[in-house]
Design an enzyme around this catalytic site. Structure first.
Site, PDB file in Angstrom:
ATOM      1  N   ASN A  11       0.878  -1.263   0.057  1.00 19.90           N
ATOM      2  CA  ASN A  11      -0.160  -0.065  -0.025  1.00 19.90           C
ATOM      3  C   ASN A  11       0.915   1.306  -0.190  1.00 19.90           C
ATOM      4  OD1 ASN A  11      -1.674   2.000   0.612  1.00 19.90           O
ATOM      5  ND2 ASN A  11      -2.170   1.433   2.528  1.00 19.90           N
ATOM      6  N   TRP A  12       0.983   1.925  -1.133  1.00 21.39           N
ATOM      7  CA  TRP A  12       1.841   2.901  -1.093  1.00 21.39           C
ATOM      8  C   TRP A  12       1.573   4.097  -0.616  1.00 21.39           C
ATOM      9  CZ3 TRP A  12       3.105   2.823  -7.200  1.00 21.39           C
ATOM     10  CH2 TRP A  12       4.000   1.626  -7.585  1.00 21.39           C
ATOM     11  N   LYS A  13       0.246   4.205  -0.164  1.00 26.61           N
ATOM     12  CA  LYS A  13      -0.659   5.343   0.239  1.00 26.61           C
ATOM     13  C   LYS A  13      -0.211   6.695  -0.540  1.00 26.61           C
ATOM     14  CE  LYS A  13       0.034   3.074   4.995  1.00 26.61           C
ATOM     15  NZ  LYS A  13       0.262   3.308   6.117  1.00 26.61           N
ATOM     16  N   HIS A  97      -9.288   1.147   5.183  1.00 20.15           N
ATOM     17  CA  HIS A  97      -7.966   1.183   6.031  1.00 20.15           C
ATOM     18  C   HIS A  97      -8.177   2.190   7.171  1.00 20.15           C
ATOM     19  CE1 HIS A  97      -3.888   2.402   6.401  1.00 20.15           C
ATOM     20  NE2 HIS A  97      -3.591   1.422   6.099  1.00 20.15           N
ATOM     21  N   GLU A  99      -6.400   4.456   8.197  1.00 15.66           N
ATOM     22  CA  GLU A  99      -6.304   5.962   7.769  1.00 15.66           C
ATOM     23  C   GLU A  99      -7.484   6.584   7.271  1.00 15.66           C
ATOM     24  OE1 GLU A  99      -2.692   5.467   5.662  1.00 15.66           O
ATOM     25  OE2 GLU A  99      -1.835   4.735   7.441  1.00 15.66           O
ATOM     26  N   GLU A 169      -4.857  -4.768  10.571  1.00 17.25           N
ATOM     27  CA  GLU A 169      -3.761  -3.821  10.873  1.00 17.25           C
ATOM     28  C   GLU A 169      -3.880  -3.194  12.155  1.00 17.25           C
ATOM     29  OE1 GLU A 169      -1.990  -2.680   6.766  1.00 17.25           O
ATOM     30  OE2 GLU A 169      -3.635  -1.467   7.180  1.00 17.25           O
ATOM     31  N   GLY A 175       2.933   2.200  10.740  1.00 13.23           N
ATOM     32  CA  GLY A 175       3.989   3.273  10.684  1.00 13.23           C
ATOM     33  C   GLY A 175       4.766   3.646  11.877  1.00 13.23           C
ATOM     34  N   SER A 215       3.970  -2.061  10.151  1.00 14.71           N
ATOM     35  CA  SER A 215       5.420  -2.145  10.204  1.00 14.71           C
ATOM     36  C   SER A 215       6.010  -3.414   9.910  1.00 14.71           C
ATOM     37  CB  SER A 215       5.966  -1.848  11.687  1.00 14.71           C
ATOM     38  OG  SER A 215       5.519  -0.413  11.951  1.00 14.71           O
ATOM     39  N   GLY A 236       3.427  -1.147   4.139  1.00 21.02           N
ATOM     40  CA  GLY A 236       3.143   0.351   3.838  1.00 21.02           C
ATOM     41  C   GLY A 236       4.525   0.791   3.491  1.00 21.02           C
ATOM     42  N   GLY A 237       5.263   1.310   4.586  1.00 16.22           N
ATOM     43  CA  GLY A 237       6.495   1.795   4.294  1.00 16.22           C
ATOM     44  C   GLY A 237       7.478   0.931   3.425  1.00 16.22           C
TER      45      GLY A 237
HETATM   46  P1  13P Z   1       3.596   0.495   7.567  1.00 16.12           P
HETATM   47  O1  13P Z   1       3.955  -0.798   7.207  1.00 16.12           O
HETATM   48  O2  13P Z   1       4.010   1.584   7.139  1.00 16.12           O
HETATM   49  O3  13P Z   1       3.390   0.238   9.295  1.00 16.12           O
HETATM   50  O4  13P Z   1       1.886   0.560   7.155  1.00 16.12           O
HETATM   51  C1  13P Z   1       0.953  -0.619   7.197  1.00 16.12           C
HETATM   52  C2  13P Z   1      -0.113  -0.159   6.462  1.00 16.12           C
HETATM   53  O5  13P Z   1      -0.790   0.731   6.841  1.00 16.12           O
HETATM   54  C3  13P Z   1      -0.503  -0.755   5.111  1.00 16.12           C
HETATM   55  O6  13P Z   1      -1.744  -0.766   4.600  1.00 16.12           O
END
Ligand code: 13P
Length: 256
Positions: A11-13, A97, A99, A169, A175, A215, A236-237
């Site tokens: 997920n590149w956000k 998600h 967020e 999640e 993050g 993470s 994510g990251g």
């Molecule tokens: P991180 O891997 O950056 O913690 O993000 C997880 C995430 O929200 C994937 O959707």
């Protein structure tokens, strides 16, 4: 028990430039040309869907939107429809998600509508659930996750469950560099599968893929995947560079 092919999803956000998106997706496509022992999903920002569509065309990578709007078309400024995603070759939609839930006020009932619209459009919904740190410390993890799964799936029939992937999640792990331990994640995945078993029966429960997100790194993936109810990761990251995402895929046992 049905064999479940693991999924590694990125997920590149709201990250990367168009050139970086092209380079990363092309790099992944080169490494993941044929279906192997792991499925690879990517969720680029909506303006990059066509870039990813083009770069991954000759690969086994599936892609989709980080968020969709459940109406087919109309005066919904700023939104993305499912047919826009599928028209570009996208097969997936991330729904609910944390967020979206916590920064944009998305509710369980909106998530349910999005899941229903996604499966009706013949795409796969990746439904995200998870508790905050406060909820975990108050002993509410099980009830929060149960509510989010029950309400997220409320508007679809059992025959559509094969178009749903769940992603656990925990908000406190996203993050923050604090990956849930394999034991913590397994406990929630196990109760999620038990809930599915109770509501939909053994076959549906044992074929549902449940991903862990929060993470995840190349170092933590194999410990997570070793647990019986963890079927992959939503990253994510660490999905933002070819090196780290390809290492996660590699460490999850990919062989083409
Ligand atoms: P991180 O891997 O950056 O913690 O993000 C997880 C995430 O929200 C994937 O959707």
């Amino acid at each position: 028990m049905a064999a479940r092919i693991p999924i590694i999803a990125g997920n590149w956000k709201m990250n990367l430039s168009p050139d970086q998106a092209r380079e990363l997706s092309a790099g992944l496509a080169r490494e993941h040309t044929r279906p192997g022992t792991v499925e690879v999903f990517i969720f680029p920002p909506a303006p990059y869907l066509s870039i990813v569509a083009e770069s991954t065309r000759a690969s086994a990578i599936r892609f989709g939107a980080q968020n969709i709007y459940p109406e087919p078309k109309g005066a919904f400024t700023g939104e993305t429809s499912l047919s826009m995603v599928s028209g570009l070759g996208g097969q997936l939609a991330l729904v609910g998600h944390s967020e979206r839930r916590h920064q944009f006020g998305e509710t369980d009932s909106q998530a349910a509508r999005k899941v229903a619209a996604t499966v009706q459009a013949e795409l796969t919904a990746v439904l995200c659930v998870g508790e905050t740190l406060e909820q975990r410390e108050a002993g509410q993890t099980e009830s929060i996750v149960t509510d989010q799964i029950e309400s997220g799936l409320r508007e679809i029939g059992a025959h559509h469950l094969d178009q749903v992937v769940l992603a656990y999640e925990p908000v406190w792990a996203i993050g923050t560099g604090k990956t849930a331990t394999p034991d913590q994640a397994q406990a929630v995945h196990h109760l999620s599968r038990a809930l599915l078993r109770k509501q939909y029966g053994e076959a549906a429960a044992s074929s549902m893929r449940i991903l862990y997100g929060g993470s995840v790194t190349p170092d933590t993936i194999s410990g997570l995947l070793a647990r019986p109810d963890i079927d992959g990761a939503l990253v994510g990251g660490a999905s933002l560079t070819l090196d780290s995402f390809a290492s996660i895929i590699q460490n999850s046992g990919f062989h083409s």
